[in-house]
Design a protein around this motif. Structure first.
Motif, PDB file in Angstrom:
ATOM      1  N   LEU A  76     -30.215 -76.117  26.586  1.00  0.00           N
ATOM      2  CA  LEU A  76     -31.750 -76.013  25.455  1.00  0.00           C
ATOM      3  C   LEU A  76     -33.037 -77.536  25.658  1.00  0.00           C
ATOM      4  N   LEU A  77     -31.803 -78.427  24.909  1.00  0.00           N
ATOM      5  CA  LEU A  77     -32.194 -79.804  24.766  1.00  0.00           C
ATOM      6  C   LEU A  77     -32.827 -80.312  26.220  1.00  0.00           C
ATOM      7  N   ALA A  78     -32.314 -80.710  26.850  1.00  0.00           N
ATOM      8  CA  ALA A  78     -32.479 -81.050  28.392  1.00  0.00           C
ATOM      9  C   ALA A  78     -33.868 -80.407  29.033  1.00  0.00           C
ATOM     10  N   ARG A  79     -33.895 -79.453  28.445  1.00  0.00           N
ATOM     11  CA  ARG A  79     -35.075 -78.177  29.211  1.00  0.00           C
ATOM     12  C   ARG A  79     -35.680 -78.754  28.337  1.00  0.00           C
ATOM     13  N   GLY A  80     -35.875 -79.749  26.642  1.00  0.00           N
ATOM     14  CA  GLY A  80     -36.964 -79.729  26.582  1.00  0.00           C
ATOM     15  C   GLY A  80     -38.031 -78.807  25.696  1.00  0.00           C
ATOM     16  N   VAL A  81     -37.329 -77.751  25.332  1.00  0.00           N
ATOM     17  CA  VAL A  81     -37.554 -76.871  23.456  1.00  0.00           C
ATOM     18  C   VAL A  81     -38.304 -77.392  22.732  1.00  0.00           C
ATOM     19  N   ASP A  82     -38.889 -76.937  22.502  1.00  0.00           N
ATOM     20  CA  ASP A  82     -40.133 -77.192  21.621  1.00  0.00           C
ATOM     21  C   ASP A  82     -38.984 -77.611  19.631  1.00  0.00           C
ATOM     22  N   VAL A  83     -37.780 -76.058  19.801  1.00  0.00           N
ATOM     23  CA  VAL A  83     -37.440 -76.273  18.761  1.00  0.00           C
ATOM     24  C   VAL A  83     -35.928 -75.280  18.637  1.00  0.00           C
ATOM     25  N   LEU A  84     -35.096 -75.094  17.987  1.00  0.00           N
ATOM     26  CA  LEU A  84     -33.722 -74.707  18.317  1.00  0.00           C
ATOM     27  C   LEU A  84     -34.182 -72.923  16.925  1.00  0.00           C
ATOM     28  N   ALA A  85     -33.630 -71.949  17.735  1.00  0.00           N
ATOM     29  CA  ALA A  85     -33.254 -70.989  16.385  1.00  0.00           C
ATOM     30  C   ALA A  85     -31.784 -70.514  16.901  1.00  0.00           C
ATOM     31  N   ILE A  86     -30.806 -71.059  16.149  1.00  0.00           N
ATOM     32  CA  ILE A  86     -29.304 -70.512  16.161  1.00  0.00           C
ATOM     33  C   ILE A  86     -28.793 -69.789  15.764  1.00  0.00           C
ATOM     34  N   ASN A  87     -28.342 -68.542  15.949  1.00  0.00           N
ATOM     35  CA  ASN A  87     -26.999 -67.518  15.405  1.00  0.00           C
ATOM     36  C   ASN A  87     -25.578 -68.042  15.906  1.00  0.00           C
ATOM     37  N   LEU A  88     -25.119 -69.045  15.131  1.00  0.00           N
ATOM     38  CA  LEU A  88     -23.924 -69.232  15.334  1.00  0.00           C
ATOM     39  C   LEU A  88     -23.159 -68.131  15.441  1.00  0.00           C
ATOM     40  N   VAL A  89     -22.107 -69.193  15.648  1.00  0.00           N
ATOM     41  CA  VAL A  89     -20.732 -68.089  16.412  1.00  0.00           C
ATOM     42  C   VAL A  89     -20.047 -68.147  14.932  1.00  0.00           C
ATOM     43  N   ASP A  90     -19.826 -70.433  14.814  1.00  0.00           N
ATOM     44  CA  ASP A  90     -18.712 -70.667  13.430  1.00  0.00           C
ATOM     45  C   ASP A  90     -19.951 -70.804  13.382  1.00  0.00           C
ATOM     46  N   PRO A  91     -20.076 -71.257  11.632  1.00  0.00           N
ATOM     47  CA  PRO A  91     -20.450 -71.652  10.934  1.00  0.00           C
ATOM     48  C   PRO A  91     -20.191 -73.627  11.013  1.00  0.00           C
ATOM     49  N   LYS A  92     -18.927 -73.243  10.910  1.00  0.00           N
ATOM     50  CA  LYS A  92     -18.704 -74.694  10.890  1.00  0.00           C
ATOM     51  C   LYS A  92     -19.130 -76.068  11.719  1.00  0.00           C
ATOM     52  N   ALA A  93     -19.734 -75.178  12.682  1.00  0.00           N
ATOM     53  CA  ALA A  93     -20.198 -75.778  14.179  1.00  0.00           C
ATOM     54  C   ALA A  93     -21.260 -76.607  13.930  1.00  0.00           C
ATOM     55  N   ALA A  94     -22.299 -76.025  12.653  1.00  0.00           N
ATOM     56  CA  ALA A  94     -23.529 -76.229  12.229  1.00  0.00           C
ATOM     57  C   ALA A  94     -23.618 -77.900  12.477  1.00  0.00           C
ATOM     58  N   LYS A  95     -23.078 -78.998  11.777  1.00  0.00           N
ATOM     59  CA  LYS A  95     -23.283 -80.340  11.755  1.00  0.00           C
ATOM     60  C   LYS A  95     -23.189 -80.871  13.295  1.00  0.00           C
ATOM     61  N   THR A  96     -22.548 -80.391  14.134  1.00  0.00           N
ATOM     62  CA  THR A  96     -22.179 -80.750  15.905  1.00  0.00           C
ATOM     63  C   THR A  96     -24.166 -80.292  16.119  1.00  0.00           C
ATOM     64  N   ILE A  97     -24.236 -79.153  15.993  1.00  0.00           N
ATOM     65  CA  ILE A  97     -25.757 -78.546  16.629  1.00  0.00           C
ATOM     66  C   ILE A  97     -26.647 -79.759  15.882  1.00  0.00           C
ATOM     67  N   ILE A  98     -26.416 -80.457  14.623  1.00  0.00           N
ATOM     68  CA  ILE A  98     -27.606 -80.536  13.614  1.00  0.00           C
ATOM     69  C   ILE A  98     -27.768 -82.079  14.313  1.00  0.00           C
ATOM     70  N   ARG A  99     -26.321 -82.240  14.457  1.00  0.00           N
ATOM     71  CA  ARG A  99     -26.140 -83.962  15.447  1.00  0.00           C
ATOM     72  C   ARG A  99     -27.081 -83.846  16.226  1.00  0.00           C
ATOM     73  N   LYS A 100     -26.570 -83.200  16.537  1.00  0.00           N
ATOM     74  CA  LYS A 100     -27.581 -83.156  19.149  1.00  0.00           C
ATOM     75  C   LYS A 100     -29.651 -82.791  18.855  1.00  0.00           C
ATOM     76  N   ALA A 101     -29.681 -82.032  17.742  1.00  0.00           N
ATOM     77  CA  ALA A 101     -30.638 -81.416  17.371  1.00  0.00           C
ATOM     78  C   ALA A 101     -31.613 -82.518  17.495  1.00  0.00           C
ATOM     79  N   LYS A 102     -30.860 -83.576  15.873  1.00  0.00           N
ATOM     80  CA  LYS A 102     -31.467 -84.803  15.651  1.00  0.00           C
ATOM     81  C   LYS A 102     -32.018 -85.367  16.031  1.00  0.00           C
ATOM     82  N   GLN A 103     -30.659 -86.250  16.915  1.00  0.00           N
ATOM     83  CA  GLN A 103     -31.087 -86.800  18.559  1.00  0.00           C
ATOM     84  C   GLN A 103     -32.068 -87.038  19.199  1.00  0.00           C
TER      85      GLN A 103
END
Length: 330
Positions: A76-103
């Motif tokens: 999704l990030l590679a496709r150039g979305v303007d914003v992500l809306a995430i329903n986590l599988v595992d709440p502990k994965a949030a930090k990884t997703i945030i890092r990708k979004a922040k980059q």
């Protein structure tokens, strides 16, 4: 006259550019389309986006696989979305997703499964929309207490103790843990004594909950069960099916406020639920995501209160007393 015409054309062009700028593409991942509540939420989100007109959704099903979800986020990030809306599988994965979004300087709105506050605080463009699981447990306890008072015949051994079995969503899931704890705490707070006969997880699944209930009804203490408490409606439906097949009449209580549950309540197969307001949660996610994508203040014309980067949409207890108004809405 010529100057005026040029001015009008320039104005029209500016208008077109402005409209284009407002168009928003939201990359959405749902932890599992098979989840009844999340399927309902997805439909609400899609309908609201169509009404909004200038919003495009790219929807993906993570199929309850955190690895798959991380790959979807990257795509999704590679496709150039303007914003992500995430329903986590595992709440502990949030930090990884945030890092990708922040980059990629892309805002992210988590929903339904809450990341840790530390994760949210690690990125100024990260927010959460959902409902307070503690509140749902408390409200479920209130609904059970009121129904127990109205039905003295449920107390089979006439000892004033609520003998219950509890079907839990999944071990360690924040909502499951909160609902499991606070429903019983609330019953105790209201002065009721309880006895737990069985507690087991069913992963939010109707089929797995039926299997659990079948096993309990085949056990030596089956006749002692007075109340069935479920962390969500879907598992409650499994208990209802099991009870019917085993010719047992035991009150069942769920959480989510699904349409099928209202029908079961009408038919006397369930006695209460707690409405998890999918419609308002979807509206809050869409509006918040759009604000963030367009560099507006998060709370700009939002209609919901943000506290510590979190929007909680209130639950509502549903019993025989107010069932009719929710049947009318569905």
């Amino acid at each position: 006259m010529k100057l005026k015409k040029m001015t009008v054309i320039a104005g029209l062009c500016a208008g077109l550019i402005s409209t284009s700028t407002l168009a928003t593409t939201i990359g959405v991942t749902i932890y599992d389309y098979k989840d009844n509540f999340m399927n309902k939420f997805r439909n609400d989100l899609t309908a609201d986006a169509k009404l909004q007109g200038d919003t495009k959704l790219i929807l993906t099903d993570s199929q309850n696989d955190q690895g798959k979800q991380l790959d979807q986020v990257q795509t999704l990030l590679a496709r150039g979305v303007d914003v992500l809306a995430i329903n986590l599988v595992d709440p502990k994965a949030a930090k990884t997703i945030i890092r990708k979004a922040k980059q990629n300087n892309v805002p992210v709105v988590f929903f339904n499964k809450k990341p840790s506050q530390a994760a949210l605080d690690s990125y100024d463009k990260a927010y959460y929309v959902g409902a307070d699981a503690k509140q749902s447990g408390i409200m479920q306890g209130d609904v059970i207490a009121d129904a127990w008072k109205k039905h003295p015949s449920w107390d089979k051994d006439k000892n004033g103790v609520i003998n219950y079995v509890l079907i839990k969503g999944e071990m360690g899931h924040p909502d499951a843990e909160a609902r499991t704890k606070f429903v019983i705490d609330e019953l105790h707070k209201k002065g009721y004594k309880t006895k737990q006969l069985h507690l087991d997880t069913a992963d939010w699944s109707t089929a797995k909950a039926k299997d659990k209930m079948d096993a309990w009804l085949a056990g030596p203490d089956a006749d002692q069960i007075e109340v069935v408490i479920s962390n969500n409606d879907a598992m409650a439906w499994g208990a209802v099916t099991s009870l019917k097949q085993n010719h047992k009449n035991i009150p069942v209580f769920g959480i989510d406020g699904m349409k099928q549950t209202f029908k079961y309540m009408q038919d006397g197969k369930m006695y209460g639920t707690v409405l998890n307001d999918d419609k308002n949660q979807a509206k809050a996610v869409l509006k918040l995501a759009t604000n963030l994508a367009n560099d507006k203040a998060a709370d700009d014309n939002l209609g919901y209160t943000i506290q510590d980067k979190v929007i909680y949409v209130p639950y509502v207890g549903v019993s025989d007393d107010n069932l009719s108004q929710y049947i009318a809405k569905n």
